[in-house]
Write a protein that holds these residues in place. Structure first.
Motif, short mmCIF file in Angstrom:
data_model
loop_
_atom_site.label_atom_id
_atom_site.label_comp_id
_atom_site.label_asym_id
_atom_site.label_seq_id
_atom_site.Cartn_x
_atom_site.Cartn_y
_atom_site.Cartn_z
N THR A 1 11.94 -43.82 88.11
CA THR A 1 11.50 -45.34 87.33
C THR A 1 12.02 -46.61 87.75
O THR A 1 11.13 -47.46 88.10
N GLU A 2 13.24 -46.29 88.50
CA GLU A 2 13.42 -47.50 89.51
C GLU A 2 11.74 -47.95 90.12
O GLU A 2 12.40 -49.34 90.82
N ASP A 3 11.01 -47.23 90.99
CA ASP A 3 10.14 -47.00 92.08
C ASP A 3 8.97 -46.83 91.56
O ASP A 3 7.96 -46.98 92.16
N MET A 4 8.83 -46.52 90.56
CA MET A 4 7.50 -45.80 89.28
C MET A 4 7.75 -46.95 87.69
O MET A 4 7.62 -45.98 86.97
N GLY A 5 7.83 -47.65 87.58
CA GLY A 5 8.09 -48.99 86.55
C GLY A 5 6.47 -49.39 86.43
O GLY A 5 5.35 -48.78 86.99
N LYS B 1 -1.23 -42.16 78.44
CA LYS B 1 0.95 -42.54 78.05
C LYS B 1 1.25 -42.90 79.61
O LYS B 1 1.75 -41.75 79.94
N GLY B 2 1.39 -44.43 79.81
CA GLY B 2 2.47 -44.44 80.90
C GLY B 2 3.99 -44.96 80.15
O GLY B 2 3.47 -46.22 80.83
N VAL B 3 4.53 -44.24 80.05
CA VAL B 3 5.82 -44.73 79.29
C VAL B 3 6.48 -44.18 80.66
O VAL B 3 6.87 -43.19 80.65
N CYS B 4 7.06 -45.55 81.28
CA CYS B 4 8.00 -44.87 82.05
C CYS B 4 9.34 -44.32 82.44
O CYS B 4 9.91 -44.17 83.03
N PHE B 5 9.59 -44.95 81.35
CA PHE B 5 11.41 -44.61 81.38
C PHE B 5 10.76 -43.93 79.95
O PHE B 5 10.95 -45.99 79.20
N ASP B 6 11.63 -43.76 78.86
CA ASP B 6 11.91 -43.67 77.06
C ASP B 6 13.21 -43.22 77.12
O ASP B 6 14.03 -42.09 77.01
N SER B 7 13.73 -44.58 76.91
CA SER B 7 15.70 -43.81 76.67
C SER B 7 15.19 -43.97 75.01
O SER B 7 16.20 -42.88 74.20
N GLY B 8 14.51 -43.61 74.13
CA GLY B 8 14.37 -43.28 73.58
C GLY B 8 14.50 -44.72 71.66
O GLY B 8 14.11 -44.60 70.88
N LYS C 1 10.05 -38.67 83.65
CA LYS C 1 8.31 -37.88 83.51
C LYS C 1 7.38 -38.41 82.20
O LYS C 1 6.46 -37.86 81.89
N ASP C 2 7.80 -38.89 81.36
CA ASP C 2 7.32 -39.63 79.90
C ASP C 2 6.36 -40.67 80.53
O ASP C 2 5.11 -40.94 79.63
N MET C 3 5.77 -40.53 82.06
CA MET C 3 4.36 -41.34 82.76
C MET C 3 3.47 -40.36 83.25
O MET C 3 2.68 -40.51 83.24
N GLY C 4 3.97 -39.33 82.71
CA GLY C 4 3.55 -37.53 82.69
C GLY C 4 1.78 -37.92 82.40
O GLY C 4 0.96 -37.19 83.13
N GLY C 5 1.62 -38.04 81.24
CA GLY C 5 0.35 -38.50 80.22
C GLY C 5 -0.58 -39.54 81.66
O GLY C 5 -1.98 -39.13 81.68
N VAL D 1 4.38 -48.56 80.14
CA VAL D 1 5.72 -49.49 79.84
C VAL D 1 7.09 -49.21 79.82
O VAL D 1 7.19 -47.70 80.45
N GLU D 2 8.31 -49.58 79.36
CA GLU D 2 9.38 -48.91 79.52
C GLU D 2 10.35 -48.73 78.44
O GLU D 2 10.69 -49.95 77.67
N ASN D 3 10.55 -48.28 77.71
CA ASN D 3 10.78 -48.34 76.46
C ASN D 3 12.38 -48.09 76.39
O ASN D 3 12.94 -46.79 76.11
#
Length: 482
Positions: A180-184, A250-257, A272-276, A303-305
């Motif tokens: 994610t640091e390189d794919m936000g 769906k482009g959630v580049c990181f999902d902390s929850g 991988k939550d931006m896999g969509g 986004v980043e959650n």
């Protein structure tokens, strides 16, 4: 197009490569010289799927090789070859369709096969071989050099459809594998802009607080706690007179929850939550590369959650673009929130077809496992076309029901609906949530995809994976080139 590392057009030093199946092995063996027959027998080679054997000449030098496959039309059947064989060039001893003795699986042709320049029944096995060879040779090399180079397959050209499909699958893998640091959200926008520039498309982005001004409140709510601004990325391509296809990812580049924070093992692979989004971007790139006769819109809510002082909370009621108020039952059900604004915008464009991709629910993985994406659709013709394309391309999807009585699980006492609820039928209720934001008179399909391979297998290295992408393109090709 530049050839990938695992391919070459040079034939001078190439050795012959034979392809056989278990069923066609005896016929192949009888056609070989006595010395080869003796060597094959001594090695116990029988053409089993996933096998490979180097063949010697009379002096003991390397003279060729043979690989065993199960389904000649399944690209992954060839995925073991690039690293099972010595790292040199190999040229097919005979074209894969020239042998009538092997085991042919049903559905030899793919939708749209009659289009000039695309895969046809006469070269579909060749296309499967080329694609499978490329998939099997893939390694993610951004941070770590591979231990060895793959074997090279001799091809005539890099301009065929199989290489465009391979590029799309590689795009998904590279995007998902990148941390994610390189794919936000900002880097994802850069990727889309680069693709748009290459294909003459227009790209725009609505970023940060501008999302509120332009009425994308749910995207803003999910991404506002991150130090990287949330955004809606939009790409537009094609002629006005063509049918309008809208792809959403769906482009959630990181999902902390979010504040409903995930446990450590659940968060580990959330890059991988931006896999969509990766699937939608790669499919859009493939549509443009193959010049499908459509007007294309790609929408990626990125986004980043994150967790922060202004993170959205459980129990809040947030607005959405469509005017439906949503009570937040769980901040970890954020993907449907960013998608609902994007889908509402897609509906406003009155497209011919809306398709979204999302790493949306663990429930889909529990139901179908990692290899079968869950397909939901409000149109039987659309769903059946995708299912048939999945069988033909060996890239299956599995249809799940939009069982509307389960909308009761999304009931809220203080808002129009909740974003989550009961643990029952999690993939179904997530799809039902999305359906509320799609015009009822527009064909729509939603693919709940894992976008990941937990264990390395031939043709599928561990890490990011394209699932349902090839069949989606085959479905679109059949729909718009019929």
């Amino acid at each position: 197009m530049t050839l990938p590392e695992a391919f070459t057009t040079e034939t001078q030093d190439a050795l012959p490569l034979h392809v056989t199946t278990r069923g066609g092995f005896n016929d192949w063996l009888q056609a070989q010289p006595a010395t080869v027959q003796a060597w094959v027998g001594a090695q116990g080679f029988d053409g089993s799927a996933g096998s490979a054997l180097v063949l010697p000449d009379a002096e003991g030098a390397m003279a060729g090789a043979v690989i065993g496959v199960e389904d000649p039309l399944d690209p992954c059947a060839y995925g073991h070859a690039p690293f099972a064989l010595p790292a040199r060039s190999w040229s097919l001893a005979t074209e894969p369709d020239a042998s009538a003795s092997d085991d042919s699986a049903p559905g030899d042709s793919t939708p749209g096969d009659s289009t000039p320049g695309d895969s046809t029944p006469g070269n579909s096995r060749r296309a499967a071989l080329e694609l499978g060879w490329g998939l099997g040779s893939y390694r993610f090399t951004r941070y770590k050099a591979p231990l060895r180079a793959p074997a090279q397959l001799v091809v005539e050209t890099a301009d065929g459809e199989s290489f465009d499909v391979l590029a799309a699958c590689t795009r998904v893998r590279d995007l998902v594998n990148t941390p994610t640091e390189d794919m936000g959200p900002d880097q994802l926008e850069t990727v889309v802009r680069g693709i748009g520039k290459e294909h003459g498309a227009e790209v725009e982005a609505v970023t940060g607080d501008e999302l509120l001004k332009q009425n994308f409140p749910a995207i803003h709510a999910v991404g506002r706690a991150s130090h990287r601004a949330p955004r809606l990325i939009a790409l537009h391509w094609g002629d006005e007179g063509q049918p309008h296809l809208c792809l959403v990812g769906k482009g959630v580049c990181f999902d902390s929850g979010g504040l409903d924070i995930k446990p450590a093992d659940g968060m580990r692979n959330m890059k991988k939550d931006m896999g969509g989004a990766a699937h939608a971007i790669a499919l859009a790139e493939l549509v443009m590369a193959r010049k499908l006769p459509v007007r294309l819109t790609l929408l990626v809510p990125a986004v980043e959650n994150s967790i922060g002082p202004n993170a959205f909370r459980p129990g809040e009621v947030i607005a959405t673009r469509k005017g439906i108020s949503v009570e937040i039952d769980n901040t970890d059900a954020e993907g449907r929130l960013v998608l609902c604004d994007a889908l509402a915008h897609a509906g406003e464009l009155s497209p011919d077809l809306i398709v979204d991709f999302a790493t949306l629910t663990g429930a889909a993985r529990i139901a179908l496992g990692p290899d079968l994406p869950a397909l939901f659709a409000n149109d039987d013709i659309l769903a059946n076309a995708w299912l048939n394309a999945g069988e033909a391309t060996r890239d299956p999807v599995w249809r799940m029901p939009l069982w509307r009585p389960y909308l009761r699980y999304l009931t809220s006492n203080i808002a129009d609906m909740a974003n989550s609820g009961s643990k029952m039928a999690g993939a179904v209720t997530a799809a039902l949530y999305l359906e509320r934001f799609v015009p009822g008179d527009k064909p729509w399909a939603h693919l709940d995809v894992y976008a990941w391979s937990d264990n390395a297998r031939p043709g599928r290295p561990a890490g990011g994976e394209a699932l349902g992408l090839r069949s989606a393109f085959a479905m679109l090709k059949a729909r718009y080139r019929a």
